[in-house]
Design a protein around this motif. Structure first.
Motif, PDB file in Angstrom:
ATOM      1  N   GLU A   1      23.930 -26.841   2.831  1.00  0.00           N
ATOM      2  CA  GLU A   1      23.674 -25.551   2.203  1.00  0.00           C
ATOM      3  C   GLU A   1      24.744 -24.562   2.629  1.00  0.00           C
ATOM      4  O   GLU A   1      25.298 -24.665   3.727  1.00  0.00           O
ATOM      5  CB  GLU A   1      22.306 -24.974   2.625  1.00  0.00           C
ATOM      6  CG  GLU A   1      21.133 -25.555   1.892  1.00  0.00           C
ATOM      7  CD  GLU A   1      19.832 -24.844   2.257  1.00  0.00           C
ATOM      8  OE1 GLU A   1      19.868 -23.954   3.141  1.00  0.00           O
ATOM      9  OE2 GLU A   1      18.782 -25.175   1.683  1.00  0.00           O
ATOM     10  N   ASN A   2      25.009 -23.573   1.759  1.00  0.00           N
ATOM     11  CA  ASN A   2      25.929 -22.511   2.146  1.00  0.00           C
ATOM     12  C   ASN A   2      25.173 -21.376   2.825  1.00  0.00           C
ATOM     13  O   ASN A   2      23.968 -21.481   3.070  1.00  0.00           O
ATOM     14  CB  ASN A   2      26.729 -22.011   0.934  1.00  0.00           C
ATOM     15  CG  ASN A   2      25.847 -21.387  -0.141  1.00  0.00           C
ATOM     16  OD1 ASN A   2      24.699 -20.998   0.116  1.00  0.00           O
ATOM     17  ND2 ASN A   2      26.380 -21.290  -1.343  1.00  0.00           N
TER      18      ASN A   2
ATOM     19  N   THR B   1      26.647 -33.110  -2.193  1.00  0.00           N
ATOM     20  CA  THR B   1      26.503 -33.389  -0.760  1.00  0.00           C
ATOM     21  C   THR B   1      25.188 -34.089  -0.422  1.00  0.00           C
ATOM     22  O   THR B   1      24.913 -34.321   0.743  1.00  0.00           O
ATOM     23  CB  THR B   1      26.564 -32.087   0.058  1.00  0.00           C
ATOM     24  OG1 THR B   1      25.397 -31.280  -0.220  1.00  0.00           O
ATOM     25  CG2 THR B   1      27.804 -31.283  -0.272  1.00  0.00           C
ATOM     26  N   VAL B   2      24.379 -34.424  -1.420  1.00  0.00           N
ATOM     27  CA  VAL B   2      23.025 -34.925  -1.152  1.00  0.00           C
ATOM     28  C   VAL B   2      23.024 -36.420  -0.888  1.00  0.00           C
ATOM     29  O   VAL B   2      23.650 -37.202  -1.595  1.00  0.00           O
ATOM     30  CB  VAL B   2      22.087 -34.608  -2.338  1.00  0.00           C
ATOM     31  CG1 VAL B   2      20.692 -35.152  -2.060  1.00  0.00           C
ATOM     32  CG2 VAL B   2      22.035 -33.124  -2.588  1.00  0.00           C
ATOM     33  N   LYS B   3      22.307 -36.814   0.180  1.00  0.00           N
ATOM     34  CA  LYS B   3      22.015 -38.217   0.454  1.00  0.00           C
ATOM     35  C   LYS B   3      20.498 -38.375   0.460  1.00  0.00           C
ATOM     36  O   LYS B   3      19.815 -37.737   1.253  1.00  0.00           O
ATOM     37  CB  LYS B   3      22.558 -38.638   1.826  1.00  0.00           C
ATOM     38  CG  LYS B   3      23.921 -39.282   1.817  1.00  0.00           C
ATOM     39  CD  LYS B   3      24.218 -39.880   3.181  1.00  0.00           C
ATOM     40  CE  LYS B   3      25.576 -40.568   3.205  1.00  0.00           C
ATOM     41  NZ  LYS B   3      25.823 -41.217   4.514  1.00  0.00           N
TER      42      LYS B   3
ATOM     43  N   GLU C   1      25.585 -40.028   8.725  1.00  0.00           N
ATOM     44  CA  GLU C   1      26.593 -38.978   8.794  1.00  0.00           C
ATOM     45  C   GLU C   1      26.776 -38.383   7.404  1.00  0.00           C
ATOM     46  O   GLU C   1      26.732 -39.099   6.399  1.00  0.00           O
ATOM     47  CB  GLU C   1      27.930 -39.524   9.288  1.00  0.00           C
ATOM     48  CG  GLU C   1      27.961 -39.873  10.750  1.00  0.00           C
ATOM     49  CD  GLU C   1      29.360 -40.206  11.230  1.00  0.00           C
ATOM     50  OE1 GLU C   1      29.533 -40.373  12.449  1.00  0.00           O
ATOM     51  OE2 GLU C   1      30.284 -40.281  10.396  1.00  0.00           O
ATOM     52  N   LEU C   2      26.956 -37.085   7.361  1.00  0.00           N
ATOM     53  CA  LEU C   2      27.183 -36.398   6.096  1.00  0.00           C
ATOM     54  C   LEU C   2      28.404 -35.504   6.271  1.00  0.00           C
ATOM     55  O   LEU C   2      28.405 -34.591   7.093  1.00  0.00           O
ATOM     56  CB  LEU C   2      25.957 -35.571   5.704  1.00  0.00           C
ATOM     57  CG  LEU C   2      25.937 -35.029   4.275  1.00  0.00           C
ATOM     58  CD1 LEU C   2      25.939 -36.174   3.266  1.00  0.00           C
ATOM     59  CD2 LEU C   2      24.717 -34.150   4.050  1.00  0.00           C
ATOM     60  N   VAL C   3      29.452 -35.778   5.494  1.00  0.00           N
ATOM     61  CA  VAL C   3      30.732 -35.083   5.642  1.00  0.00           C
ATOM     62  C   VAL C   3      30.857 -34.001   4.582  1.00  0.00           C
ATOM     63  O   VAL C   3      30.473 -34.189   3.424  1.00  0.00           O
ATOM     64  CB  VAL C   3      31.903 -36.079   5.531  1.00  0.00           C
ATOM     65  CG1 VAL C   3      33.245 -35.354   5.624  1.00  0.00           C
ATOM     66  CG2 VAL C   3      31.798 -37.139   6.614  1.00  0.00           C
TER      67      VAL C   3
ATOM     68  N   VAL D   1      21.049 -29.727   6.301  1.00  0.00           N
ATOM     69  CA  VAL D   1      19.591 -29.700   6.138  1.00  0.00           C
ATOM     70  C   VAL D   1      19.065 -31.128   6.159  1.00  0.00           C
ATOM     71  O   VAL D   1      19.534 -31.987   5.410  1.00  0.00           O
ATOM     72  CB  VAL D   1      19.184 -29.001   4.828  1.00  0.00           C
ATOM     73  CG1 VAL D   1      17.663 -28.901   4.720  1.00  0.00           C
ATOM     74  CG2 VAL D   1      19.820 -27.621   4.746  1.00  0.00           C
ATOM     75  N   VAL D   2      18.101 -31.365   7.038  1.00  0.00           N
ATOM     76  CA  VAL D   2      17.559 -32.708   7.246  1.00  0.00           C
ATOM     77  C   VAL D   2      16.068 -32.685   6.960  1.00  0.00           C
ATOM     78  O   VAL D   2      15.322 -31.906   7.551  1.00  0.00           O
ATOM     79  CB  VAL D   2      17.795 -33.176   8.693  1.00  0.00           C
ATOM     80  CG1 VAL D   2      17.277 -34.596   8.886  1.00  0.00           C
ATOM     81  CG2 VAL D   2      19.275 -33.091   9.051  1.00  0.00           C
TER      82      VAL D   2
END
Length: 292
Positions: free
Chosen positions: A105-106, A115-117, A126-128, A145-146
């Motif tokens: 999120e910004n 950017t969503v997994k 990991e999220l780049v 955000v998790v």
């Protein structure tokens, strides 16, 4: 209805958070009636006059969550290496249960596209996110955000540059190569000292390319000395690699105090320049005065 004693579970990070504070949480479930009061203590001392805000919700219905101490574990790896290369990485490890969704999120709490997994999530993810150094340096905020299937609310991990009032540019030196005759290896050492703050990144290059797994590299953790920091970084080569004709080995040092266009200080050496009695340090920084 018969009054029910709440189940109380502490929620806390198991690794560092950004900034100078750590957020601790307390979750109470399965209680009736809905009236509930929280208080915090440190040992036997009340923190009522220290804590500025305590938030809690009593309107959660139809779901009770049984939490264990190790149901989740969020931690942040060192970000400095990827940051100077234009990326930040959110790393999540879950000990129990299952991740549901991860995204960025910004600063306006708006989900960032692409950017969503949410499929095939593992225990460790990991999220780049791509981010320019200028954006980071200007104070842009980003949030990882998790969402966890067994936790009622998402976790938000803030990524933001911490401003430093004092900034000091590093001094960078390439030390003489050290030959290991028995192993048929040569070690190159880059000395980086007198810098502040402590976040620094050292990359090794062969000619113009960042070294790959064919080469062995290691960098010490920053060591404080008289109000500034120093690190040493090493590149280990085989004799054959070192003696290749015309090949140049470089260490590139990235630090927020470096303001030239490359954001780095580069020191280079090659076999032909490394006379034991007359080491040559090649400075590849181009002066602003040297323009075509």
């Amino acid at each position: 209805a018969t009054p029910q004693v709440p189940n109380v579970f502490p929620l806390m990070p198991c690794g560092p958070q950004s900034g100078d504070t750590v957020t601790l949480g307390c979750l109470a479930t399965g209680f009736t009636p809905s009236s509930l009061t929280f208080s915090w203590t440190q040992g036997s001392n009340s923190l009522e006059n220290i804590i500025q805000k305590i938030s809690y919700s009593t309107n959660i219905k139809n779901k009770t969550v049984e939490l264990k101490k190790d149901i989740q574990c969020l931690y942040l790896p060192s970000q400095i290496s990827s940051l100077f290369l234009g990326k930040i990485t959110c790393q999540i490890q879950v000990n129990n249960g299952q991740l549901e969704r991860i995204f960025w999120e910004n600063e306006d709490n708006v989900e960032m596209a692409g950017t969503v997994k949410n499929e095939g999530l593992k225990k460790k993810e990991e999220l780049v996110l791509d981010i320019t150094y200028n954006e980071w340096h200007q104070g842009v905020e980003r949030y990882c955000v998790v969402q966890h299937k067994d936790i009622l609310f998402p976790f938000k991990i803030q990524y933001k540059r911490q401003n430093s009032e004092h900034v000091q540019r590093p001094s960078v030196f390439m030390l003489p190569p050290v030959e290991h005759a028995k192993k048929k290896e040569v070690t190159l050492t880059c000395s980086v000292k007198d810098f502040f703050p402590e976040e620094v990144f050292v990359a090794w290059l062969v000619d113009d390319d960042v070294v790959d797994s064919e080469y062995k590299t290691s960098t010490t953790s920053p060591v404080e000395k008289e109000g500034s920091y120093l690190v040493y970084s090493q590149l280990t080569l085989t004799d054959d690699q070192w003696k290749q004709s015309g090949v140049v080995y470089s260490c590139a040092v990235y630090h927020e105090s470096i303001t030239n266009s490359t954001r780095s200080i580069v020191r280079s050496i090659g076999f032909s320049t490394a006379d034991k009695n007359n080491l040559v340090n090649l400075n590849l920084n181009i002066s602003e005065k040297c323009k075509a």
